[in-house]
Design an enzyme around this catalytic site. Sequence first.
Site, mmCIF file in Angstrom:
data_model
loop_
_atom_site.group_PDB
_atom_site.id
_atom_site.type_symbol
_atom_site.label_atom_id
_atom_site.label_comp_id
_atom_site.label_asym_id
_atom_site.label_seq_id
_atom_site.Cartn_x
_atom_site.Cartn_y
_atom_site.Cartn_z
ATOM 1 N N CYS A 14 0.873 -1.654 0.153
ATOM 2 C CA CYS A 14 0.055 0.331 0.382
ATOM 3 C C CYS A 14 1.014 1.571 -0.303
ATOM 4 O O CYS A 14 0.392 2.254 -0.608
ATOM 5 C CB CYS A 14 -0.720 0.127 1.442
ATOM 6 S SG CYS A 14 -2.322 -0.923 0.502
ATOM 7 N N LYS A 17 0.858 2.970 -3.190
ATOM 8 C CA LYS A 17 -0.543 4.384 -3.164
ATOM 9 C C LYS A 17 -0.020 5.026 -3.937
ATOM 10 O O LYS A 17 0.952 6.012 -3.406
ATOM 11 C CB LYS A 17 -1.934 4.138 -2.750
ATOM 12 C CG LYS A 17 -2.142 2.711 -2.219
ATOM 13 C CD LYS A 17 -2.854 2.776 -1.131
ATOM 14 C CE LYS A 17 -4.529 3.436 -1.220
ATOM 15 N NZ LYS A 17 -5.067 3.357 0.088
ATOM 16 N N SER A 45 -14.753 8.404 0.583
ATOM 17 C CA SER A 45 -13.204 8.029 0.923
ATOM 18 C C SER A 45 -13.478 7.015 1.770
ATOM 19 O O SER A 45 -12.757 6.585 1.985
ATOM 20 C CB SER A 45 -12.122 9.265 0.748
ATOM 21 O OG SER A 45 -11.854 10.110 0.514
ATOM 22 N N ASP A 46 -15.079 6.417 1.404
ATOM 23 C CA ASP A 46 -14.660 5.246 2.605
ATOM 24 C C ASP A 46 -14.492 3.593 1.688
ATOM 25 O O ASP A 46 -13.672 3.895 0.790
ATOM 26 C CB ASP A 46 -16.514 4.543 2.282
ATOM 27 C CG ASP A 46 -16.755 3.964 3.833
ATOM 28 O OD1 ASP A 46 -16.452 3.263 4.362
ATOM 29 O OD2 ASP A 46 -18.480 4.947 4.473
ATOM 30 N N GLY A 134 -11.244 -13.527 -13.849
ATOM 31 C CA GLY A 134 -10.456 -12.382 -13.494
ATOM 32 C C GLY A 134 -9.477 -11.451 -14.799
ATOM 33 O O GLY A 134 -10.305 -11.538 -16.095
#
Length: 341
Positions: A14, A17, A45-46, A134
């Site tokens: 992360c 990001k 921004s949930d 996918g």
Amino acid sequence: MDMEFLSSCTSGGCGAKIGPDDLSVILKKLPVFSSDQLLVGYDTSDDAAVYLLKDDEAIVATMDFFSPMVEDPRSFGRIAAANALSDVYAMGAEVLFALNIVCFPEKMDKSILGEILQGGAEKLKEAGGLLCGGHSIYDKEPKYGLSVTGRAHPKHIIRNNTCKIGDQLILTKPLGVGIIMAAHRVEMASADAVSKAVYSMERLNKYAAEKMKSYHVHACTDITGFGLLAHLDEMADKTHTIELRVKDLPYFKEAYDYANDYLLTAAGQRNRNHMKDQVNVEELDFAIQELLFDPQTSGGLMISVAKDQAQSLLKEIKEVEPNASIIGEVRERQEHSIIFS
């Protein structure tokens, strides 16, 4: 396995990001989509989107992917999947199914990709979800994640910004995985520290989320790439202030030590810059500051629960997450969104 897999990427987890400041500028230029069926969109921004199907059923949808932060491809697959699944748990929902998202170098050994996908499938199976397909493309760096669909009753959706004054805040996993993995990249992290960080990142938030279902949880989010303070800022939502008890923060001691040795992350600095107007950290120990800004990969849940139920919920969560701790309380709005005690 040598460091070839990890060294193929310039950043990972992360921490890769796009920073919250850059992202907010981009999102402000997008059109606003509204619908009676869209209960949660990207405007708050949930952790996931929520779409109403019928009065007693809503779909919860999210996706997440990133480049590696560990050497072992199967472990990377587990971590990426656990991280993607976490958003569904943070919303109070159950996992239904998922689709793989794959970017992979054309010249890299394809058995590595097989290991990544095996790791992801293991975590999806543990979550009780189905793998349904996918999409894959060639890329210069390997990247992997999931598009996840979950389900919840519309009245049981838990938002990230609906905390109430007096709520106690429970953090379910220790901080510091970003710092540990940064030290690992330069071969300065101990094997024990890396092992503990990897275990934490592979751990599903499913088990902590199951414990909160019978309690008055008013808000919840998972702690990921923007760091603890930015996620708390989202929870405060300009209407409340979070009083954070620094002495009660769970974190890896090794991460604290590495921070004091300036083994830091670029994403942590981006998070610090983003939060400069919302919090004053100058009086805090430097290493603690870095832990508060540290980008977490597959971090823990931050649960805002009614004060009279906090100790009982914490006791249950500690059965599955022994490092969980009550780290603060929701207050009336003050100058900053976060203060320290």
